[in-house]
Design a protein around this motif. Structure first.
Motif, mmCIF file in Angstrom:
data_model
loop_
_atom_site.group_PDB
_atom_site.id
_atom_site.type_symbol
_atom_site.label_atom_id
_atom_site.label_comp_id
_atom_site.label_asym_id
_atom_site.label_seq_id
_atom_site.Cartn_x
_atom_site.Cartn_y
_atom_site.Cartn_z
ATOM 1 N N TRP A 218 3.778 -0.484 1.463
ATOM 2 C CA TRP A 218 4.975 0.296 1.184
ATOM 3 C C TRP A 218 5.747 0.504 2.484
ATOM 4 N N VAL A 219 6.997 0.091 2.504
ATOM 5 C CA VAL A 219 7.859 0.335 3.667
ATOM 6 C C VAL A 219 9.110 1.055 3.189
ATOM 7 N N GLY A 220 9.468 2.108 3.899
ATOM 8 C CA GLY A 220 10.616 2.900 3.500
ATOM 9 C C GLY A 220 11.524 3.204 4.664
ATOM 10 N N ALA A 221 12.030 4.422 4.704
ATOM 11 C CA ALA A 221 13.036 4.799 5.690
ATOM 12 C C ALA A 221 12.515 4.743 7.124
ATOM 13 N N ASN A 222 11.215 4.904 7.319
ATOM 14 C CA ASN A 222 10.664 4.963 8.672
ATOM 15 C C ASN A 222 10.051 3.653 9.150
ATOM 16 N N GLU A 223 10.110 2.623 8.322
ATOM 17 C CA GLU A 223 9.539 1.328 8.684
ATOM 18 C C GLU A 223 10.676 0.312 8.806
ATOM 19 N N ASP A 224 11.134 0.082 10.027
ATOM 20 C CA ASP A 224 12.306 -0.779 10.240
ATOM 21 C C ASP A 224 11.857 -2.219 10.480
ATOM 22 N N VAL A 225 11.345 -2.843 9.439
ATOM 23 C CA VAL A 225 10.798 -4.194 9.550
ATOM 24 C C VAL A 225 11.902 -5.232 9.358
ATOM 25 N N PRO A 226 11.783 -6.396 10.016
ATOM 26 C CA PRO A 226 12.829 -7.420 9.903
ATOM 27 C C PRO A 226 12.640 -8.298 8.670
ATOM 28 N N LEU A 227 13.678 -9.023 8.344
ATOM 29 C CA LEU A 227 13.578 -10.055 7.315
ATOM 30 C C LEU A 227 12.736 -11.217 7.829
ATOM 31 N N THR A 228 12.047 -11.875 6.932
ATOM 32 C CA THR A 228 11.422 -13.148 7.266
ATOM 33 C C THR A 228 12.491 -14.240 7.218
ATOM 34 N N ALA A 229 12.117 -15.447 7.635
ATOM 35 C CA ALA A 229 13.051 -16.577 7.534
ATOM 36 C C ALA A 229 13.478 -16.786 6.085
ATOM 37 N N GLU A 230 12.552 -16.631 5.150
ATOM 38 C CA GLU A 230 12.901 -16.771 3.739
ATOM 39 C C GLU A 230 13.835 -15.645 3.300
ATOM 40 N N GLY A 231 13.642 -14.451 3.837
ATOM 41 C CA GLY A 231 14.537 -13.346 3.522
ATOM 42 C C GLY A 231 15.966 -13.641 3.935
ATOM 43 N N GLU A 232 16.124 -14.287 5.087
ATOM 44 C CA GLU A 232 17.464 -14.681 5.523
ATOM 45 C C GLU A 232 18.032 -15.771 4.615
ATOM 46 N N SER B 23 3.442 5.309 2.879
ATOM 47 C CA SER B 23 3.992 4.383 3.868
ATOM 48 C C SER B 23 2.888 3.598 4.572
ATOM 49 N N ASN B 24 3.112 2.300 4.681
ATOM 50 C CA ASN B 24 2.193 1.367 5.349
ATOM 51 C C ASN B 24 0.851 1.214 4.640
ATOM 52 N N LEU B 25 0.788 1.623 3.374
ATOM 53 C CA LEU B 25 -0.414 1.408 2.571
ATOM 54 C C LEU B 25 -0.120 0.373 1.489
ATOM 55 N N THR B 26 -1.148 -0.367 1.089
ATOM 56 C CA THR B 26 -1.023 -1.280 -0.043
ATOM 57 C C THR B 26 -1.111 -0.479 -1.339
ATOM 58 N N ASN B 27 -0.766 -1.104 -2.447
ATOM 59 C CA ASN B 27 -0.933 -0.441 -3.745
ATOM 60 C C ASN B 27 -2.379 -0.030 -3.970
ATOM 61 N N LEU B 28 -3.287 -0.915 -3.605
ATOM 62 C CA LEU B 28 -4.717 -0.621 -3.787
ATOM 63 C C LEU B 28 -5.126 0.587 -2.955
ATOM 64 N N GLU B 29 -4.604 0.702 -1.744
ATOM 65 C CA GLU B 29 -4.962 1.833 -0.876
ATOM 66 C C GLU B 29 -4.361 3.138 -1.392
ATOM 67 N N VAL B 30 -3.159 3.079 -1.961
ATOM 68 C CA VAL B 30 -2.582 4.288 -2.560
ATOM 69 C C VAL B 30 -3.480 4.781 -3.689
ATOM 70 N N GLU B 31 -4.036 3.841 -4.430
ATOM 71 C CA GLU B 31 -4.895 4.204 -5.557
ATOM 72 C C GLU B 31 -6.280 4.628 -5.107
ATOM 73 N N SER B 32 -6.876 3.880 -4.164
ATOM 74 C CA SER B 32 -8.274 4.134 -3.797
ATOM 75 C C SER B 32 -8.417 5.208 -2.722
ATOM 76 N N LYS B 33 -7.585 5.160 -1.682
ATOM 77 C CA LYS B 33 -7.708 6.127 -0.585
ATOM 78 C C LYS B 33 -7.061 7.466 -0.923
ATOM 79 N N LEU B 34 -5.855 7.410 -1.501
ATOM 80 C CA LEU B 34 -5.139 8.646 -1.814
ATOM 81 C C LEU B 34 -5.416 9.149 -3.219
ATOM 82 N N ARG B 35 -5.999 8.295 -4.049
ATOM 83 C CA ARG B 35 -6.273 8.635 -5.448
ATOM 84 C C ARG B 35 -4.974 9.054 -6.169
#
Length: 214
Positions: free
Chosen positions: A20-34, A94-106
């Motif tokens: 999950w990336v949101g307002a605080n994760e300023d990640v760039p586009l990949t080449a495919e994204g461009e 933020s910065n967690l996978t779907n699986l981690e949101v479910e397993s770590k955060l329940r």
């Protein structure tokens, strides 16, 4: 008036850990994204659409995507950064996978409610509030309708979360009955909000550019 709504392109490549990336994760586009931005520009050109303005969020993935579209269409003016399009701060997710949101955060149920029904999670410490987000997006849509002529087209480039609220605010109480609800948008895809006689409706949503006239 047509309000074209585009989600920025890919920020993860094959084999990347997708989080999950949101307002605080300023990640760039990949080449495919461009490349996805170039395909949108080509689809707009093929459809004879020249946006009167291109709006985007302040994060580099949206600015870069919007900038490529503007350059490829030789529109001249730079994309306009608008605070209403700032991506959602996903808080604990933020910065967690779907699986981690479910397993770590329940919080699997909260995640499913968000994904399937646009329900803002209560205990995930997302930034801001749903009420404030709805307010600024409603103001943004009102300003577009006021500032541009009825036959104009504008392009909005932002994230999936924000676009879902843009569509919901456009339709108001009818949103949950629209066949496109909950208005999820895949990376690089596009939708259109049509404004006719003061009424906003969804012409199409989550379409791959180039698969149909825009």
């Amino acid at each position: 008036m047509d309000i074209l709504c585009a989600r920025h392109g890919n920020t993860f490549g094959p084999g990347d850990r997708v989080v999950w990336v949101g307002a605080n994760e300023d990640v760039p586009l990949t080449a495919e994204g461009e490349n996805q931005a170039r395909r949108l520009a080509q689809a707009l050109r093929s459809s004879g659409i020249e946006p009167k303005a291109v709006f985007c969020s302040s994060l580099q993935r949206a600015k870069k995507y919007a900038g490529i579209v503007v350059d490829d269409l030789t529109l001249g003016a730079k994309p306009l950064i608008h605070p209403a399009l700032t991506e959602i701060d996903y808080g604990d997710w933020s910065n967690l996978t779907n699986l981690e949101v479910e397993s770590k955060l329940r919080q699997g149920e909260a995640m499913r409610h968000w994904n399937e029904k646009n329900v803002w999670p209560k205990n995930s410490h997302w930034g801001g509030s749903e009420e404030e987000l709805r307010r600024v997006i409603a103001e943004f849509l009102h300003a577009i309708r006021k500032d541009f002529l009825p036959d104009a087209a504008v392009l909005v480039v932002t994230s999936n979360g924000i676009l879902r609220f843009v569509a919901a605010e456009a339709l108001g109480a009818q949103a949950v009955r629209d066949p496109h609800f909950p208005f999820k948008m895949a990376t690089g895809n596009v939708g259109k909000i049509r404004v006719e006689s003061g009424i906003m409706s969804i012409a199409y949503w989550n379409e791959i550019p180039g698969t149909r006239p825009l």
